[in-house]
Structures are given as structure tokens and as C-alpha cells.
Enzyme design. Sequence first.
Site, PDB file in Angstrom:
ATOM      1  N   TYR A 105       0.061  -0.681   7.476  1.00  0.00           N
ATOM      2  CA  TYR A 105      -0.798   0.501   7.512  1.00  0.00           C
ATOM      3  C   TYR A 105      -1.945   0.379   8.512  1.00  0.00           C
ATOM      4  CZ  TYR A 105       1.653   1.133   3.076  1.00  0.00           C
ATOM      5  OH  TYR A 105       2.620   1.251   2.117  1.00  0.00           O
ATOM      6  N   HIS A 128      -4.460   7.302   7.804  1.00  0.00           N
ATOM      7  CA  HIS A 128      -4.989   7.168   6.452  1.00  0.00           C
ATOM      8  C   HIS A 128      -5.942   5.983   6.324  1.00  0.00           C
ATOM      9  CE1 HIS A 128      -4.840   9.169   2.722  1.00  0.00           C
ATOM     10  NE2 HIS A 128      -3.976   8.423   2.078  1.00  0.00           N
ATOM     11  N   TYR A 157      -4.670  -0.562  -2.800  1.00  0.00           N
ATOM     12  CA  TYR A 157      -4.039   0.621  -2.226  1.00  0.00           C
ATOM     13  C   TYR A 157      -4.889   1.864  -2.483  1.00  0.00           C
ATOM     14  CZ  TYR A 157      -0.011  -2.197  -1.046  1.00  0.00           C
ATOM     15  OH  TYR A 157       0.793  -3.151  -0.509  1.00  0.00           O
ATOM     16  N   ASN A 165      -4.644   4.983  -3.555  1.00  0.00           N
ATOM     17  CA  ASN A 165      -4.714   5.786  -4.771  1.00  0.00           C
ATOM     18  C   ASN A 165      -5.360   5.073  -5.950  1.00  0.00           C
ATOM     19  OD1 ASN A 165      -3.405   7.654  -3.234  1.00  0.00           O
ATOM     20  ND2 ASN A 165      -1.478   7.603  -4.360  1.00  0.00           N
ATOM     21  N   ASP A 222     -10.584   9.510   5.406  1.00  0.00           N
ATOM     22  CA  ASP A 222      -9.960  10.453   6.329  1.00  0.00           C
ATOM     23  C   ASP A 222      -9.940  11.852   5.739  1.00  0.00           C
ATOM     24  OD1 ASP A 222      -7.977   8.884   4.608  1.00  0.00           O
ATOM     25  OD2 ASP A 222      -6.800  10.653   5.128  1.00  0.00           O
ATOM     26  N   ASN A 237      -6.385  11.761  -2.788  1.00  0.00           N
ATOM     27  CA  ASN A 237      -6.102  10.960  -3.976  1.00  0.00           C
ATOM     28  C   ASN A 237      -6.996   9.733  -4.098  1.00  0.00           C
ATOM     29  OD1 ASN A 237      -4.062  12.640  -4.961  1.00  0.00           O
ATOM     30  ND2 ASN A 237      -2.498  11.636  -3.717  1.00  0.00           N
TER      31      ASN A 237
END
Length: 305
Positions: free
Chosen positions: A100, A105, A150, A152, A177, A198
Site C-alpha cells: 500500500y 489511501h 489497517y 478500517n 485522504d 471508514n
Amino acid sequence: MSRRQTPPYCGVSWTVSVLSPSSDFTYPFFELKISSMLYAVSCPSTSISYRRSLDYHGFRRRRLAPARLCVSASLPDANGIKVEYTPWLIVGLGNPGNKYHETRHNVGFEMIDRISQEEGILLNTIQSKALIGIGSIGEVPILLAKPQAYMNFSGESVGPLAAYYQVPLRHILVVYDEMNLPNGVLRLAPRGGHGYHNGLKNVMGHLDGCREFPRLCIGIGNPPGTMDMKAYLLQKFSFEERKQFDYMVMNVDHFSIMLTGNWYVGQIDAAQEQGIGAVRNLVLNGFNHSTTRFNLGQKYKYHKV
């Protein structure tokens, strides 16, 4: 008893006191040294307290009575009056792992990395499922954090860190973001909702549903056409968005020859540079007229007159 020691990264005086449960006297025998990684910094009541068992040299750990460790950051002004500072918790939202890295994100993570580099704060400790670093901006103590559970589940780090260091809501800055802003446009706000983000929604859930905390939104734009939103968020920025190359060409016998070339900053890198300045102003001065000018400038910075 109180001892003062000035950490190498901060020009402030850090006062440590170990108090008895009745807080009527201090333990006369106890000496505590502060390393560059502190466990606590100042808060609205000018001190932060938490309980933990204490060892003193070769003495066995005893649980006779809980002690209270108070740490505060202070700086005497011109009149010799001690000024206390409330710490800031600055959290960037993103996903851990190389998969990532540099995706849309993860601009929150990137902002924390940039602040870390600019202010010389090492992110070298894991606490509450987050990679953290403690330092200062000017004389104000700050805690940088990148949750590692992570996106969420970011609140699983933010909530416990805010509680542990007793940071008030008004000093928890969340960087994330925002698709509702054009690419590279920033917005600094003192409060707000989650906007279907989220990660931010989870943070609010772990702050008892409160929304009165500052946030720095970094615009990433909307997916083009019918592109899937998740795929867009996990996509890396294009070369043009990240950096661009400016050059001058000269036609010689129908051939284009590049005479000079210079890298110049693209929208995302420019936004991060501007974001660092905005964070510094917020930490040192709070929300003021400079914040209003910053948001107005960001809103129209790509509008051609």
C-alpha cells in the site's frame, strides 16, 4: 522531589515528580531519568498521570502503594514565569505494508513521514498497535502515530493513545485522504463528520462518537469514469501527480533536443509541503486567521483567473 532535564530534541524543561497516593509529599529516594522516548507529556491540566510499578536500582518491585508519575513540558518566559504546553497527537491514516506504499489511501501515512523528517522525530516505537514517535514542534510536545491495524481499524490505536497520554479532543489531529477534494487540495477543519471514510468513522467510534477533533484532509479526487472506488483508493499516484519533469526543447533539423531539464514538485508533493506548514501553525497558534487564509488559498489554488 523534582528533577529537570532537557531532551536533546526540545528546548523545553521536562519536570518529573513521583508522588505518594495522598500527593502530600514526594518519595525522597527516587530518581528518574528521562530518555528521548518519553512515556508521557503535558496535558490541559498541565500534567499527565498514569500508574505503573516502579523499580529502583537493585530493590525488589513492591506493590505497597501505587505511585503517580507526572511529566510536564514547560518553558520560562521573559518574566521567569513557567509556561505549560498541552501535547498534540497527530495521526496519519493508512494501511501498513509495501503493498500500500504511496497509494492514494496512504497519503495520511506520507504526511506523518514528512513531519517526522522535517522535525527530526524518530518513529521507532510500537504502542497501542501504532508506530509512534515523540518530539516537539517549537516548544510544544507532539506524538506522531501511524496505526498499524489497517485503515478500517485505525481507532484501535487512536483511542488508547489519546487516553494513555490524556490528550484532549481539540489536540487530536487526524490526517487522511479525501475524495471530495480535488487532487492535491488541502482542508484544515476543527471538527466534522466522517464523510463515509471508514478509517475516520472507526476513529470517531473509539473516541465515544465525538467529532470535535481537528482533521487535515488531503484531496485525492474522484475515480475517473466508472472505475471501482476501492481500486482507485489502492492505486498508486501517477507520475504526473507525484512529480513532473519540466524541460525546454529546441528543434534542430526536425529533431527535438532537450537542452535543460529540472524536476519540479507535482500536486501531491506540493500539498505535503504546504501541509507541514499548516500543521506547524496549528500546533503553535491553534485555529486562527492564518488557518482561514490557508483554506481559502487551497480552495482556489488551481483556479486560473
